[in-house]
Design a protein around this motif. Structure first.
Motif: not given
Length: 380
Positions: A315-321
């Motif tokens: 729930x603290x993931x803000x972006x995805x590479x």
């Protein structure tokens, strides 16, 4: 004789020119088709990532999940707040991790990373969120009356579709139990459903997450103009054998697949061919890594990119590479096996450059991008 000899040489020259031109044309066409597939695949995945957690209301509003909400059923276990005790709107699975099973349906895609349809050592990702919208005319305690049931795609809302309803203070996730198609007032019911996947309630062979209660958390006294209603679209992406490979084992080509809940069933769809591998890293807001103020709380900034096996709080993931390794469907496109930079399946996300060499003469190209999760970056 001289004229005949010259004619033979000229004919051979023309044949050689035509042959070389044809080879160049076929190679360019194969590469162009591969690049088009890569752009399309990356666009599909990034759009779902951007929409993860979207409800149409604030992410901090409490969610009443009226589905069975089993923690082992990935598409039922939905939450948007970083403080939620359980449930996520985005989660990744490394190539060494099994994807969780789906409820009531044989999980042929993710029972193991070495069998079934998923290709071993390739990452998988789920993105849960809402999209589209329906105009609400009347807000009732057991049903909603709409002025339209047309989706953005042109399809119509059907029974057993999953929906998100919200007002100014609460959000409900539920399954439509009935949809009337009589204009101008379309009634969408949300009464209680059985938790089983057989019998008369659910269509044969389809999944029935059910509604644990007939009452939405959305206040029945709230004006219809304050009610937001939209589709809930749980989606999973993974790499599998292309349908053109038949039922047997096939090394190439691979394809990007997506799982989506359609008319009460979780359906696997082949998105595009030529996607050989997918590797994903997740930008996490981790106060332990960077907490200059000493608050011990997330600050809304990506601090570190991690592999799926290393993420502390989803729930603290803000972006995805995300990186997609594309290959032409045709072999013998390049004169010798190609080398390219590709990340290992696990490890330090900062070390992207790892050289790999193909075992064939297909043309390979890496498509990569970093996409922000809008609902978490904006807080709305």
């Amino acid at each position: 004789m001289v004229a005949l000899t010259l004619g033979v040489f000229l004919t051979l020259g023309v044949i050689k020119i035509v042959s070389v031109s044809k080879g160049i044309y076929l190679s360019n066409a194969a590469i162009a088709r591969m690049q088009e597939n890569g752009r399309y695949a990356l666009g599909i995945v990034t759009r779902n990532i951007r929409m993860a957690g979207f409800t149409g209301c604030s992410r901090e509003q409490p969610i009443t999940n009226l589905l069975n909400n089993s923690s082992t059923v990935w598409w039922e276990n939905f939450a948007t707040s970083a403080t939620a005790a359980s449930g996520v709107s985005i989660r990744g699975y490394d190539g060494t991790q099994d994807f969780p099973s789906t409820d009531c349906l044989p999980d042929v895609q993710f029972t193991t990373v070495t069998g079934g349809k998923r290709i071993g050592a390739t990452d998988a990702l789920i993105a849960l969120g809402g999209d589209g919208g329906y105009p609400v005319k009347v807000n009732g305690s057991t049903s909603l009356i709409l002025s339209s049931i047309t989706k953005p795609s042109g399809a119509t809302l059907k029974p057993y579709d999953l929906l998100i309803a919200c007002d100014t203070s609460n959000v409900s996730l539920f399954q439509a139990t009935s949809v009337s198609t009589t204009a101008p007032n379309y009634t969408v019911g949300h009464t209680r459903l059985t938790t089983t996947c057989s019998g008369q309630t659910c269509p044969p062979g389809q999944t029935c997450p059910g509604n644990s209660d007939a009452t939405l958390s959305v206040s029945s006294s709230a004006p219809a103009a304050q009610i937001g209603l939209r589709d809930y679209i749980p989606t999973a992406f993974y790499i599998g054998n292309s349908a053109t490979c038949g039922t047997g084992a096939c090394a190439l080509p691979h394809s990007l697949y997506q799982l989506q809940f359609i008319l009460g069933a979780m359906v696997a769809q082949e998105v595009t061919e030529g996607v050989q591998d997918m590797q994903i890293f997740y930008g996490e807001d981790d106060p332990i890594v960077n907490d200059p103020l000493g608050t011990g709380l997330p600050d809304g900034v990506v601090d570190i990119y991690r592999d799926a096996t290393s993420v502390v709080n989803w729930n603290n993931v803000l972006a995805v590479r995300i990186s997609l390794l594309m290959a032409t469907l045709e072999d013998n496109i390049v004169p010798q096996p190609q080398s390219y930079q590709w990340p290992a399946d696990t490890g330090d996300a900062a070390k992207f450059g790892r050289t790999s060499t193909a075992t064939d003469r297909r043309y390979y190209q890496v498509f990569a991008t970093t996409v922000g999760i809008r609902n978490r970056l904006t807080g709305g």
